[in-house]
Design a protein around this motif. Structure first.
Motif, PDB file in Angstrom:
ATOM      1  N   PHE A 241       0.839  -1.206   0.000  1.00 56.94           N
ATOM      2  CA  PHE A 241       0.000   0.000   0.000  1.00 56.94           C
ATOM      3  C   PHE A 241       0.870   1.251   0.000  1.00 56.94           C
ATOM      4  N   SER A 242       1.933   1.248   0.794  1.00 59.60           N
ATOM      5  CA  SER A 242       2.843   2.401   0.867  1.00 59.60           C
ATOM      6  C   SER A 242       3.564   2.617  -0.456  1.00 59.60           C
ATOM      7  N   PHE A 243       4.006   1.526  -1.069  1.00 56.93           N
ATOM      8  CA  PHE A 243       4.675   1.636  -2.370  1.00 56.93           C
ATOM      9  C   PHE A 243       3.726   2.228  -3.406  1.00 56.93           C
ATOM     10  N   ASP A 244       2.491   1.751  -3.432  1.00 56.09           N
ATOM     11  CA  ASP A 244       1.506   2.273  -4.391  1.00 56.09           C
ATOM     12  C   ASP A 244       1.213   3.735  -4.109  1.00 56.09           C
ATOM     13  N   PHE A 245       1.155   4.102  -2.833  1.00 59.31           N
ATOM     14  CA  PHE A 245       0.909   5.483  -2.420  1.00 59.31           C
ATOM     15  C   PHE A 245       2.026   6.395  -2.929  1.00 59.31           C
ATOM     16  N   PHE A 246       3.278   5.987  -2.701  1.00 54.13           N
ATOM     17  CA  PHE A 246       4.429   6.758  -3.174  1.00 54.13           C
ATOM     18  C   PHE A 246       4.406   6.895  -4.690  1.00 54.13           C
ATOM     19  N   PHE A 247       4.085   5.801  -5.374  1.00 55.96           N
ATOM     20  CA  PHE A 247       4.087   5.811  -6.835  1.00 55.96           C
ATOM     21  C   PHE A 247       3.069   6.813  -7.385  1.00 55.96           C
ATOM     22  N   LYS A 248       1.862   6.821  -6.838  1.00 57.01           N
ATOM     23  CA  LYS A 248       0.813   7.716  -7.335  1.00 57.01           C
ATOM     24  C   LYS A 248       1.192   9.175  -7.132  1.00 57.01           C
ATOM     25  N   PHE A 249       1.741   9.507  -5.976  1.00 59.53           N
ATOM     26  CA  PHE A 249       2.094  10.901  -5.714  1.00 59.53           C
ATOM     27  C   PHE A 249       3.309  11.343  -6.515  1.00 59.53           C
ATOM     28  N   ASN A 250       4.223  10.433  -6.798  1.00 62.49           N
ATOM     29  CA  ASN A 250       5.383  10.788  -7.615  1.00 62.49           C
ATOM     30  C   ASN A 250       5.041  10.865  -9.101  1.00 62.49           C
ATOM     31  N   ALA A 251       3.960  10.192  -9.507  1.00 62.13           N
ATOM     32  CA  ALA A 251       3.581  10.171 -10.924  1.00 62.13           C
ATOM     33  C   ALA A 251       2.698  11.345 -11.314  1.00 62.13           C
ATOM     34  N   ILE A 252       2.079  12.008 -10.339  1.00 61.98           N
ATOM     35  CA  ILE A 252       1.138  13.088 -10.626  1.00 61.98           C
ATOM     36  C   ILE A 252       1.677  14.391 -10.050  1.00 61.98           C
ATOM     37  N   HIS A 253       1.685  15.424 -10.874  1.00 59.40           N
ATOM     38  CA  HIS A 253       2.128  16.743 -10.425  1.00 59.40           C
ATOM     39  C   HIS A 253       1.154  17.797 -10.964  1.00 59.40           C
ATOM     40  N   PRO A 254       0.734  18.764 -10.140  1.00 61.78           N
ATOM     41  CA  PRO A 254       1.056  18.876  -8.721  1.00 61.78           C
ATOM     42  C   PRO A 254       0.264  17.883  -7.870  1.00 61.78           C
ATOM     43  N   GLU A 255       0.780  17.611  -6.670  1.00 70.00           N
ATOM     44  CA  GLU A 255       0.136  16.656  -5.775  1.00 70.00           C
ATOM     45  C   GLU A 255      -1.247  17.116  -5.337  1.00 70.00           C
ATOM     46  N   ALA A 256      -1.505  18.412  -5.447  1.00 69.91           N
ATOM     47  CA  ALA A 256      -2.814  18.940  -5.055  1.00 69.91           C
ATOM     48  C   ALA A 256      -3.937  18.347  -5.893  1.00 69.91           C
ATOM     49  N   VAL A 257      -3.614  17.798  -7.061  1.00 69.20           N
ATOM     50  CA  VAL A 257      -4.629  17.134  -7.876  1.00 69.20           C
ATOM     51  C   VAL A 257      -5.196  15.933  -7.125  1.00 69.20           C
ATOM     52  N   ILE A 258      -4.333  15.201  -6.402  1.00 69.79           N
ATOM     53  CA  ILE A 258      -4.795  14.047  -5.630  1.00 69.79           C
ATOM     54  C   ILE A 258      -5.602  14.520  -4.420  1.00 69.79           C
ATOM     55  N   TRP A 259      -5.205  15.646  -3.824  1.00 70.59           N
ATOM     56  CA  TRP A 259      -6.022  16.201  -2.739  1.00 70.59           C
ATOM     57  C   TRP A 259      -7.415  16.534  -3.258  1.00 70.59           C
ATOM     58  N   TYR A 260      -7.476  17.135  -4.454  1.00 69.92           N
ATOM     59  CA  TYR A 260      -8.749  17.504  -5.068  1.00 69.92           C
ATOM     60  C   TYR A 260      -9.629  16.269  -5.249  1.00 69.92           C
ATOM     61  N   GLN A 261      -9.045  15.167  -5.709  1.00 69.55           N
ATOM     62  CA  GLN A 261      -9.800  13.935  -5.898  1.00 69.55           C
ATOM     63  C   GLN A 261     -10.310  13.403  -4.562  1.00 69.55           C
ATOM     64  N   TYR A 262      -9.531  13.558  -3.518  1.00 70.82           N
ATOM     65  CA  TYR A 262      -9.945  13.099  -2.189  1.00 70.82           C
ATOM     66  C   TYR A 262     -11.147  13.900  -1.704  1.00 70.82           C
ATOM     67  N   VAL A 263     -11.102  15.208  -1.889  1.00 68.95           N
ATOM     68  CA  VAL A 263     -12.141  16.088  -1.346  1.00 68.95           C
ATOM     69  C   VAL A 263     -13.420  16.034  -2.174  1.00 68.95           C
ATOM     70  N   PHE A 264     -13.288  16.117  -3.502  1.00 72.23           N
ATOM     71  CA  PHE A 264     -14.469  16.284  -4.338  1.00 72.23           C
ATOM     72  C   PHE A 264     -14.997  14.989  -4.950  1.00 72.23           C
ATOM     73  N   PHE A 265     -14.154  13.980  -5.074  1.00 69.75           N
ATOM     74  CA  PHE A 265     -14.597  12.707  -5.662  1.00 69.75           C
ATOM     75  C   PHE A 265     -14.529  11.552  -4.663  1.00 69.75           C
ATOM     76  N   GLU A 266     -14.196  11.868  -3.404  1.00 72.30           N
ATOM     77  CA  GLU A 266     -14.110  10.855  -2.348  1.00 72.30           C
ATOM     78  C   GLU A 266     -13.222   9.688  -2.775  1.00 72.30           C
ATOM     79  N   ASN A 267     -12.132  10.036  -3.464  1.00 74.45           N
ATOM     80  CA  ASN A 267     -11.146   9.036  -3.856  1.00 74.45           C
ATOM     81  C   ASN A 267     -10.200   8.834  -2.670  1.00 74.45           C
TER      82      ASN A 267
END
Length: 478
Positions: free
Chosen positions: A30-56
């Motif tokens: 899970f940690s490896f996958d977590f690191f991979f997703k954040f390193n593959a997407i820039h800026p990281e705020a895009v993943i925050w946006y998905q968490y807040v607005f799409f409940e990802n």
């Protein structure tokens, strides 16, 4: 009591150790996958946006793992002892204490899992998420572990019951309750109530080996709690899966009548056409004739173009050139559970709006800006709050409005309504901050923002979002 602990430890320590190792392997992946997703997407705020607005929510995956782990503990603890339960019941202590100490042994293991892997998740989330999202990650993890404890209690009650048919029926009910807890209801209060109910059901199942049942009152309370959860969950499932989701009303503003008129869906492709003041249109044609800018082609077919409204004549070409549209759904009136919003910063040298690198958190007493690396921007946070103080912004904020996406022609920033009912606008453009009051919107309750290339800026403000004859009035801006 010490003997029960030693018995359970000697029987289960190998299994529990192996299970803990499996959880370590899962969280490592899970940690490896977590690191991979954040390193593959820039800026990281895009993943925050998905968490807040799409409940990802990536931690949701841990739910199924921890449920499986806790159920396996129930199986290892009680399945091999089904044929030896009567021996346990002859010990010189009460049957309830025997069951309770078995539960407490498992609870110690569950607390260890919750603490170790909860800390693991917290450290991981703090590295990539703002602290406000990290708190929600920890809350979700705690809820998942609590749900798993309830499932463990229900599973143990099924395994302990001497009567197979009753155990099977209870298993179906328990499965429904678990589905409702996981997917439809999020309540720690209900979990506490169900924990006591699960213990009661387990004790009643244990007593079945004595051919007796629990006293009526506690068993009735446990059944009432389960029935309450099933009732609430059943209603939520009905709304989600079976309720008619078709829009009942289509509401328009008629410039000729100077009021709102609407089409009501009666079901079965039957419609009624009325106005807010109570006027009933005889047919669809009369209704559309009062909406010249929406159904101008119908007017054209009837030879009624150009149309004159308030002394001004509009031709077909003028209507076509000025037409704009928007769509409102009730879901848009529901704010995200975390008031964290993207703050776009358009660059005049780039045609499209880049993804937001900063997100603004509207707290109970202040504003907080988070940069895409997850760190709080102390300097800009101070600037925002200093400006809010100068403008006499009162917290807590009642609502935040805007188009929270970069898929638009231009950006007018965030609008928000403070505790005293005043609206303010925050906007970043080419690294320059604009923070100002919007006095023209005072006392409005809901704001729907549309950035459209046909005009400099278009907003629509409504007194009531849901259609109501008493509330829906003239409070609309064009």
């Amino acid at each position: 009591m010490r003997a029960i602990f030693l018995k359970e430890f000697s029987r289960l320590w190998v299994f529990l150790s192996a299970l803990f190792a499996v959880l370590v392997l899962f969280f490592s992946w899970f940690s490896f996958d977590f690191f991979f997703k954040f390193n593959a997407i820039h800026p990281e705020a895009v993943i925050w946006y998905q968490y807040v607005f799409f409940e990802n929510e990536p931690e949701r995956l841990t739910l199924f793992v921890v449920v499986s782990a806790f159920v396996s503990v129930a199986l290892a603890q009680f399945l091999p002892q089904r044929n030896r339960i009567k021996c346990l019941l002859h010990l010189p202590i009460s049957s309830f204490k025997i069951l309770l100490w078995h539960y407490l042994f498992a609870l110690l293991y569950f607390v260890l899992v919750w603490l170790v892997f909860g800390l693991w998740l917290l450290v991981l989330s703090v590295k990539f998420y703002p602290d406000i999202i990290s708190i929600y990650v920890l809350i979700n993890w705690s809820y998942y572990c609590f749900c798993s404890v309830i499932i463990y209690l229900f599973a143990s009650a099924i395994l302990l019951d001497m009567f197979v048919r009753r155990a099977a029926i209870f298993g179906v009910v328990a499965a429904l309750v678990c589905v409702i807890l996981i997917f439809y209801i999020n309540s720690f209060f209900l979990l506490v109530a169900l924990a006591f109910s699960g213990i009661i059901f387990g004790f009643n199942a244990l007593l079945s080996h004595k051919q007796i049942s629990l006293k009526l009152v506690p068993f009735f309370l446990a059944c009432a709690t389960v029935s309450l959860v099933l009732s609430i969950g059943g209603y939520e499932i009905f709304k989600d899966k079976f309720a008619d989701k078709s829009e009942r009303y289509y509401i328009f503003y008629s410039p000729s009548l100077k009021e709102f008129i609407y089409q009501e869906n009666l079901g079965g492709h039957y419609f009624a056409y009325k106005s807010v003041s109570g006027k009933v249109f005889q047919n669809e044609l009369d209704y559309k004739n009062e909406l010249a800018f929406n159904y101008f082609m119908d007017l054209k077919q009837q030879g009624k173009l150009p149309v004159t409204i308030d002394g001004k004549t509009y031709s077909e070409n003028e209507i076509r050139a000025s037409r704009m549209s928007m769509t409102l759904s009730q879901n848009e009136a529901n704010p995200p559970k975390i008031p964290l919003y993207p703050l776009f910063n358009p660059n005049p040298k780039i045609s499209n709006i880049p993804s937001a690198e900063d997100m603004l958190y509207f707290g109970k007493n202040a504003l907080t800006l988070y940069h895409h690396d997850g760190e709080k921007d102390e300097e800009l946070t101070h600037v925002f709050n200093q400006k809010a103080k100068e403008l006499d912004v009162k917290f807590p904020i009642q609502g935040v409005f805007g188009r929270f996406t970069n898929l638009k022609i231009f950006d007018e920033g965030l609008f928000f309504k403070d505790a005293k009912g005043d609206f303010y606008n925050i906007k970043m453009y080419n690294n320059k901050l604009s923070f100002k009051a919007v006095s023209s919107l005072k006392n409005y309750e809901y704001l729907h923002i549309v950035e459209n290339d046909n005009t400099d800026f278009l907003w629509h403000s409504y007194k009531a979002f849901v259609f109501d004859k008493e509330k829906l009035g003239e409070d609309i801006l064009f």
